[in-house]
Design an enzyme around this catalytic site. Sequence first.
Site, PDB file in Angstrom:
ATOM      1  N   SER A 242      -7.650   5.318  -3.618  1.00 43.74           N
ATOM      2  CA  SER A 242      -6.518   4.236  -3.986  1.00 43.74           C
ATOM      3  C   SER A 242      -7.598   2.862  -4.516  1.00 43.74           C
ATOM      4  O   SER A 242      -8.759   2.922  -4.305  1.00 43.74           O
ATOM      5  CB  SER A 242      -5.620   3.842  -3.033  1.00 43.74           C
ATOM      6  OG  SER A 242      -6.711   3.337  -1.966  1.00 43.74           O
ATOM      7  N   LYS A 243      -6.754   1.902  -4.938  1.00 49.17           N
ATOM      8  CA  LYS A 243      -7.730   0.912  -5.383  1.00 49.17           C
ATOM      9  C   LYS A 243      -8.371   0.195  -3.939  1.00 49.17           C
ATOM     10  O   LYS A 243      -9.651  -0.018  -4.380  1.00 49.17           O
ATOM     11  CB  LYS A 243      -6.709  -0.273  -5.730  1.00 49.17           C
ATOM     12  CG  LYS A 243      -6.147  -0.184  -7.168  1.00 49.17           C
ATOM     13  CD  LYS A 243      -6.073  -1.339  -7.846  1.00 49.17           C
ATOM     14  CE  LYS A 243      -6.008  -1.174  -9.404  1.00 49.17           C
ATOM     15  NZ  LYS A 243      -4.716  -1.816  -9.844  1.00 49.17           N
ATOM     16  N   ARG A 244      -7.977   0.221  -3.170  1.00 50.63           N
ATOM     17  CA  ARG A 244      -8.828  -0.291  -2.025  1.00 50.63           C
ATOM     18  C   ARG A 244      -9.848   0.472  -1.768  1.00 50.63           C
ATOM     19  O   ARG A 244     -10.824   0.101  -1.357  1.00 50.63           O
ATOM     20  CB  ARG A 244      -7.653  -0.230  -0.717  1.00 50.63           C
ATOM     21  CG  ARG A 244      -8.166  -0.521   0.677  1.00 50.63           C
ATOM     22  CD  ARG A 244      -7.228  -0.502   1.664  1.00 50.63           C
ATOM     23  NE  ARG A 244      -6.409   0.498   1.513  1.00 50.63           N
ATOM     24  CZ  ARG A 244      -6.751   1.712   2.308  1.00 50.63           C
ATOM     25  NH1 ARG A 244      -7.744   1.716   3.186  1.00 50.63           N
ATOM     26  NH2 ARG A 244      -6.010   2.851   2.561  1.00 50.63           N
ATOM     27  N   HIS A 245      -9.645   1.771  -2.029  1.00 48.16           N
ATOM     28  CA  HIS A 245     -10.985   2.870  -1.673  1.00 48.16           C
ATOM     29  C   HIS A 245     -11.973   2.558  -2.962  1.00 48.16           C
ATOM     30  O   HIS A 245     -13.097   3.204  -2.664  1.00 48.16           O
ATOM     31  CB  HIS A 245     -10.582   4.146  -1.613  1.00 48.16           C
ATOM     32  CG  HIS A 245      -9.706   4.559  -0.673  1.00 48.16           C
ATOM     33  ND1 HIS A 245      -8.663   5.251  -0.948  1.00 48.16           N
ATOM     34  CD2 HIS A 245      -9.925   4.112   0.816  1.00 48.16           C
ATOM     35  CE1 HIS A 245      -8.270   5.414   0.328  1.00 48.16           C
ATOM     36  NE2 HIS A 245      -8.854   4.938   1.405  1.00 48.16           N
ATOM     37  N   GLY A 246     -11.902   1.923  -3.983  1.00 51.77           N
ATOM     38  CA  GLY A 246     -12.580   1.835  -4.922  1.00 51.77           C
ATOM     39  C   GLY A 246     -12.130   2.542  -6.313  1.00 51.77           C
ATOM     40  O   GLY A 246     -12.868   2.719  -7.321  1.00 51.77           O
TER      41      GLY A 246
END
Length: 473
Positions: A242-246
């Site tokens: 996800s975005k939070r993950h990169g």
Amino acid sequence: MTKPVVTRFAPSPTGFLHIGGARTALFNWLYARRTGGTMLLRIEDTDRERSTQAAVDAILDGLTWLGLTWEGEAISQFQRAERHAEVARGLVEAGKAYYCYCTPQELEAMRESAKAEGRPPRYDGRWRDRDPSEAPAGVKPAIRIKAPLDGETAIDDQVQGRVVFPNKDLDDFIILRSDGTPTYMHAVVVDDHDMGVTHIIRGDDHLTNAARQAIIYGALGWDIPVMAHIPLIHGPDGAKLSKRHGALGVDAYRAMGYLPAALRNYLVRLGWAHGDAEILSTDEMIELFDLAGIGRSPSRFDFAKLENLNGHYIRSTPDAELVRHVETVLDHIGPTGADLKAKLDEAMRAKLLAAMPGLKERAKTVLELIDGAQFLFAARPLPVDERAAALLDETGRSALGALLPRLDALPDWSAASTEAVVRAYAEEAGLKLGKVAQPLRAALTGRSTSPPVFDVLAVLGRDESLARIRDAA
Ligand code: GLU
């Protein structure tokens, strides 16, 4: 003689070049380099609603920044639509595909009854053997491939091994829509063939497409390229990235201050291994990259690891090159960056270069280099942060006051000469070096941490240093 290797990167320009796409591009580029072949770039822009020129530009920009080069001009899939249609019609003439006159309502009814009977929604082949003379007037037909009815389609994948798909699961899918536009499945096959692609390296979300594409290759009597479907990148917790993950665009990594060489190194290890080698220069990657080293399980994206690797690359990159990276990043971090960029004249560039050995020791990213270099750009009177303010108390200020005339009297100004003065003063005054050096640092940089303070004195030069000390004292 074996054919020279041709790989391709085939992004859909519906968004930025995301990190998974960048890894796919890197693998294709490395494989082409490794084998003395070429990598081509195809922009899969057939989805006119979702494709944008801005996305194409972002993809080209991201690849270029990452140092991934392609041969010749990027090919637009959309512009080849006429060729895709011609090949589809050729398949009809050869009896390998057929016109289907089903209306949307008929197809919907087909889906409904499949659902009701608990079958997967498959086209029932009603126009497969029907005589074209039965075609209803005024209906524009789609073209469907005649998929084999029984047996199986197998993909001998370089990463996944032999993957078998029962043909009963693969129906007569559309290759040319009734409006004359090709489906993605068909366009990819025709393009890969016409571009002479020998190796397809892409995400394993395309594995089932590979089976359908193999059916088209079979119908056309074309050789299927070597295929390597690489597992997708997951987040550190094993879930979809996800975005939070990169799951960000490559441009975001640039703006976060990662070096292209570090990102290449990080990405190659994300799914490919050579023994337990972690740090690989680009030349080493080119020398070692192979399809056999690609793992079968999804890799996990780990920001901390990327950051450490980046720190390593920052420390080992020549100073002048780091100055250039700073300049590039300043262009991509908004107004703050633009402000600093405006101040980066020849003199400032020279100071930055001189300060770089001290800066790079304490920075893991180019952003941290920029942050550490703030004192170079700052105008007097310097903004002073809280910790630095605490260092500039009575004692600190009086030390600075005592130092001023001694520094002023120095005939030559250097890290060594200023250090000698500061040490001599500390000794005379019975102070620990830190008690003098810390207020000095606060006066010169407005902060409590910085590159070694004598280097700071040398980089700022006599006049600016003395003026800053005077301001603080
Ligand atoms: N355009 C596809 C994508 O961006 C790639 C297709 C392919 O590599 O065959 O996922």
